[in-house]
Write a protein that holds these residues in place. Structure first.
Motif, mmCIF file in Angstrom:
data_model
loop_
_atom_site.group_PDB
_atom_site.id
_atom_site.type_symbol
_atom_site.label_atom_id
_atom_site.label_comp_id
_atom_site.label_asym_id
_atom_site.label_seq_id
_atom_site.Cartn_x
_atom_site.Cartn_y
_atom_site.Cartn_z
ATOM 1 N N ALA A 49 0.940 -1.334 0.034
ATOM 2 C CA ALA A 49 -0.032 -0.077 0.078
ATOM 3 C C ALA A 49 0.927 1.259 -0.057
ATOM 4 O O ALA A 49 0.777 2.294 -0.733
ATOM 5 N N TRP A 52 2.303 1.759 -3.524
ATOM 6 C CA TRP A 52 1.116 2.268 -4.169
ATOM 7 C C TRP A 52 1.449 3.834 -4.041
ATOM 8 O O TRP A 52 1.232 4.653 -5.121
ATOM 9 N N LEU A 55 4.085 5.211 -5.973
ATOM 10 C CA LEU A 55 3.813 5.473 -7.310
ATOM 11 C C LEU A 55 2.942 6.602 -7.719
ATOM 12 O O LEU A 55 3.327 7.177 -8.760
ATOM 13 N N ALA A 61 1.302 6.446 -11.633
ATOM 14 C CA ALA A 61 -0.140 5.996 -11.502
ATOM 15 C C ALA A 61 -0.762 6.796 -12.603
ATOM 16 O O ALA A 61 -1.825 6.414 -13.123
ATOM 17 N N THR A 126 -0.672 -7.076 -2.979
ATOM 18 C CA THR A 126 -1.350 -5.754 -3.002
ATOM 19 C C THR A 126 -0.921 -5.061 -4.029
ATOM 20 O O THR A 126 -1.666 -4.126 -4.716
ATOM 21 N N LEU A 127 0.193 -5.274 -4.651
ATOM 22 C CA LEU A 127 0.945 -4.501 -5.617
ATOM 23 C C LEU A 127 0.078 -4.863 -7.262
ATOM 24 O O LEU A 127 0.055 -4.163 -7.998
ATOM 25 N N VAL A 132 -6.808 -1.989 -5.628
ATOM 26 C CA VAL A 132 -6.035 -0.957 -4.807
ATOM 27 C C VAL A 132 -5.418 0.204 -5.810
ATOM 28 O O VAL A 132 -5.390 1.134 -5.166
ATOM 29 N N GLY A 133 -4.936 -0.243 -7.015
ATOM 30 C CA GLY A 133 -4.405 0.622 -7.811
ATOM 31 C C GLY A 133 -5.588 1.540 -8.139
ATOM 32 O O GLY A 133 -5.339 2.971 -8.431
ATOM 33 N N TYR A 136 -6.305 4.075 -5.483
ATOM 34 C CA TYR A 136 -5.285 5.175 -5.542
ATOM 35 C C TYR A 136 -5.512 6.217 -6.820
ATOM 36 O O TYR A 136 -5.679 7.432 -6.497
ATOM 37 N N GLY A 158 -0.795 7.084 1.615
ATOM 38 C CA GLY A 158 -0.462 5.542 1.445
ATOM 39 C C GLY A 158 -0.172 4.954 2.876
ATOM 40 O O GLY A 158 -0.343 3.854 3.142
#
Length: 214
Positions: A49, A52, A55, A61, A126-127, A132-133, A136, A158
């Motif tokens: 997390a 992310w 990112l 992202a 998670t990645l 999750v992406g 975000y 995050g």
């Protein structure tokens, strides 16, 4: 970013954590025989997390948001990883049962995970989790003030998501382990192992199908 905004974001993170997903089932399955491994998986999920968040801060992202093709392949990669976790767990359970029969054991050989392997599984899960992406991509940018410290704010957000998610998964790990101490009968253990592993595999297949058709 104000304190009120941070509290509002924390509320959204709590809602996300309470929705059962791949990370929940992963921690549930790993914790059944070794609670510390389940906690390690939860820590790995929290690390994912935070990554992310980084990112988003670095703007990667935004690239995913502009490229539907990249996001589609991310979803497929995540689905393949989930299927791998589910299928490998089923194969390990089958191998453990055969080993128990050969040895003439009265109980099944418990399937345990090392802390490093559990942590890595939680991080990668998670990645490669498109939900999750997407969270975000859709939510985090709204809490980043224009002209402010984008990277610093994204990391704070995050970290907030990571802490809330970890506390939730930590609770799941403890509950799963305590429950298995009460339900330690071999037949019950086998059924739960098969169900949780199958759910991971089905979730992976669903993610792949969604990515292939989008």
């Amino acid at each position: 970013m104000t304190f009120v905004s941070l509290v509002g974001f924390a509320g959204l993170c709590l809602m996300l954590a309470l929705i059962p997903g791949p990370d929940t089932f992963l921690v549930l399955r790993i914790s059944m025989n070794k609670v510390t491994a389940g906690i390690a998986a939860a820590a790995g999920s929290a690390t994912g997390a935070v990554m992310w968040g980084a990112l988003v801060g670095f703007g990667l992202a935004a690239v995913l948001e502009q490229s539907a093709e990249v996001f589609r392949w991310l979803k497929i990669a995540g689905g393949l990883y989930l299927m791998y976790l589910g299928v490998s767990a089923l194969l390990k359970a089958r191998k453990a049962r055969k080993a128990g029969v050969v040895a003439g054991a009265a109980k099944q050989t418990p399937i345990t995970h090392s802390h490093r392997a559990a942590y890595g599984a939680g991080t990668v899960s998670t990645l490669l989790n498109p939900k999750v992406g997407l969270f975000y991509l859709a939510v985090v940018p709204q809490f980043i003030p224009h002209g402010g410290n984008t990277l610093g704010t994204a990391l704070i957000l995050g970290l907030t998501l990571a802490i809330i998610g970890f506390l939730y998964l930590f609770t799941i790990a403890l509950v799963a382990y305590k429950t298995m101490k009460w339900l330690k009968k071999p037949k019950v253990n086998t059924i739960i192992e098969r169900i949780s592993s199958s759910i991971l595999a089905v979730l992976g297949a669903g993610v792949i199908a969604s990515g292939a058709t989008s």
